[in-house]
Design an enzyme around this catalytic site. Structure first.
Site, short mmCIF file in Angstrom:
data_model
loop_
_atom_site.label_atom_id
_atom_site.label_comp_id
_atom_site.label_asym_id
_atom_site.label_seq_id
_atom_site.Cartn_x
_atom_site.Cartn_y
_atom_site.Cartn_z
N TRP A 1 0.83 -1.20 0.00
CA TRP A 1 0.00 0.00 0.00
C TRP A 1 0.87 1.26 0.00
O TRP A 1 0.55 2.24 -0.66
CB TRP A 1 -0.94 0.00 1.22
CG TRP A 1 -1.63 1.31 1.41
CD1 TRP A 1 -2.70 1.79 0.69
CD2 TRP A 1 -1.29 2.35 2.34
NE1 TRP A 1 -3.03 3.04 1.12
CE2 TRP A 1 -2.19 3.42 2.14
CE3 TRP A 1 -0.31 2.47 3.33
CZ2 TRP A 1 -2.14 4.58 2.88
CZ3 TRP A 1 -0.27 3.63 4.07
CH2 TRP A 1 -1.18 4.68 3.84
N HIS A 2 2.01 1.20 0.73
CA HIS A 2 2.89 2.36 0.74
C HIS A 2 3.48 2.62 -0.64
O HIS A 2 3.77 3.75 -1.01
CB HIS A 2 4.03 2.16 1.75
CG HIS A 2 3.63 2.45 3.16
ND1 HIS A 2 3.25 3.70 3.58
CD2 HIS A 2 3.53 1.66 4.26
CE1 HIS A 2 2.94 3.67 4.87
NE2 HIS A 2 3.11 2.44 5.31
N GLY A 3 3.66 1.56 -1.41
CA GLY A 3 4.19 1.73 -2.75
C GLY A 3 4.93 0.47 -3.17
O GLY A 3 5.44 -0.27 -2.33
#
Lengths: 79, 410
Positions: B333-335
């Site tokens: 989700w952060h990347g």
């Protein structure tokens, strides 16, 4: 019937926390680290199995389920 | 054209306060001026996404139309039927825009055209609607209420992540005057702590100190057999950790404070995370609305599913699998970069080890010492484990290890 619910819930909680909560109905189970998310899920499954009460995960708001007394009342209301 | 990024500078608060005064007077007299509030919200959103950010604005509109149609459609469906495959498809569809935005940098040098500031956070709000409708906890639903919740401007860019039912309750129930005045007092207090955190401490750690220690650590790239492990890197780790906390906690305090002024008790995001005595405790204190969202919508659901279908017998194993999935999803989700994914795996490993230790401690409660020194040691260890995880998270190691060596040293 109400006594039966109380007894069953206390039994389930004793299995999960390792403590008899009959005399500590208002102890906060989360603040005292007696219950965690895993135990909660197990509690919900046991309630389903033993009492036929279906509680979806998103119904489980910690602040409303944080003592033995509250859980017993929730289950009694749901039945 | 004017463009105002949320909480970017102190002037923003002056404009914000002027815009909010009529609303606050209304609330003090027991009324919520909904039309006025909508106009102010629209204006502030417009100012985030106008001028050179107009493409993001178009992307936001597209996103809202898509998610609103999806949630509305699922609600219609769910009031008549409840098949699992429809639910799964709806969840996949609702996260699809975010997946595309996060995957684009892997394949292309340009950011995705459908991305905009806040998409990561709005996705949590959309997905929870579908999950709670599936559970039957969200029954009544209006399109307008959903859009209002989704686009609540104080929290649009980076949370805190609220819950629909909680938000609606606050929105519809206006506090009595004493309670509202109390809320305003708290809101102002939070905003001022936010100033201290973000504009002073966050600035000192992030803007003043960080570039210096980064240069120092980059200068030691060849240290310790070419790994770059140096005292300078340790300095970077602590400086970055402090910057990350004060910047994000400061921002979160602004978002919560402004919400309070509007009579909405947006939940807090941080609760003294650095005094946590273990990693489990840390996640009860750090970015709380995110970790609680993951707990309620991923961890608990995964464990529920595994245990109900008896996929894994051993309870400990179940929790370990669930932690792994939970933190891996958080990493993605952060990347989609190696360091975010490793950050997720690192925390999964840390919390699994933490659980093993807690079980050991429970068994040997009598023979293990427990006093203020052991507590201090626990806090010290937790703090350092966390700071190390932030070093991974910062992406600095990527630069340290893989960036091309610059020709001109500055």
């Amino acid at each position: 019937m109400a006594e039966n619910i109380k007894e069953t819930v206390l039994n389930i909680l004793q299995d999960l926390t390792g403590e008899d909560l009959a005399n500590n109905l208002d102890d906060n189970l989360f603040d005292n680290a007696l219950l965690d998310s895993m135990d909660t899920v197990q509690l919900l499954l046991e309630l389903q199995d033993q009492l036929g009460v279906t509680v979806p995960v998103s119904e489980f708001d910690r602040s409303q389920w944080d003592t033995a007394a509250k859980i017993i009342k929730k289950v009694a209301d749901a039945q | 054209m004017i463009n105002l990024q949320p909480y970017a500078n102190p002037m923003y608060f002056v404009y914000l306060l002027i815009a909010l005064v009529p609303l606050m007077i209304g609330l003090a007299f027991g009324r919520r001026f909904k039309i006025y509030e909508t106009i102010v919200s629209f204006l502030l959103l417009f100012l985030i996404f106008d001028a050179d950010k107009w493409q993001q604005g178009v992307a936001l509109i597209g996103y809202v139309v898509f998610e609103a149609a999806l949630v509305w459609g699922y609600h219609r469906y769910r009031s008549r039927q409840n098949q699992t495959w429809v639910f799964v498809l709806a969840v996949i569809a609702s996260i699809m825009p975010l997946v595309v935005v996060k995957m684009t940098p892997v394949f292309s040098p340009h950011p995705s055209l459908i991305g905009f500031l806040g998409i990561s956070y709005l996705t949590f709000k959309s997905v929870q609607m579908i999950m709670e409708m599936r559970d039957g906890t969200i029954k009544s639903f209006s399109l307008w209420a959903f859009i209002r919740f989704l686009l609540f401007f104080p929290t649009i860019s980076s949370g805190p992540i609220d819950r629909f039912r909680r938000f609606e309750q606050d929105y519809e129930k206006i506090p009595d005057r004493d309670a509202y005045i109390d809320m305003v007092g708290k809101g102002v207090h939070y905003i001022f702590i936010g100033f201290l955190y973000k504009y002073i401490l966050g600035y000192l750690f992030g803007t003043v100190a960080l570039p210096q220690v980064a240069r120092g650590a980059m200068g030691m790239r060849d240290a310790f057999f070419g790994t770059g492990l140096s005292l300078e890197l340790v300095k970077y780790m602590y400086t970055y950790s402090m910057y990350l906390f004060f910047d994000f906690a400061g921002y979160s305090l602004f978002a919560v404070g402004v919400s309070y002024l509007m009579g909405i008790a947006t939940p807090m995001n941080f609760n003294k995370p650095f005094i946590a005595g273990n990693i489990k405790d840390f996640w009860q204190r750090w970015h709380m609305t995110l970790s609680f969202w993951f707990r309620d919508f991923i961890f608990m659901r995964v464990t529920f599913f595994i245990m109900k279908h008896k996929l894994v017998k051993n309870r400990i194993r179940v929790s370990q699998v669930a932690y792994l999935i939970n933190f891996l999803v958080m990493g993605f989700w952060h990347g989609v970069t190696w360091y975010y994914i490793i950050y997720g795996l690192f925390h999964a490993a840390a919390i699994i080890i933490n659980d093993i230790w807690l079980r050991f401690k429970k068994k040997h409660r009598k023979s293990l010492p427990h006093n203020k020194w052991t507590q201090a040691l626990a806090i010290f260890i937790t703090f350092n484990v966390v700071c190390f995880s932030f070093l991974i998270f910062s992406g600095f190691l990527n630069q340290l290890w893989f960036a091309p060596i610059p020709h001109v040293s500055r």
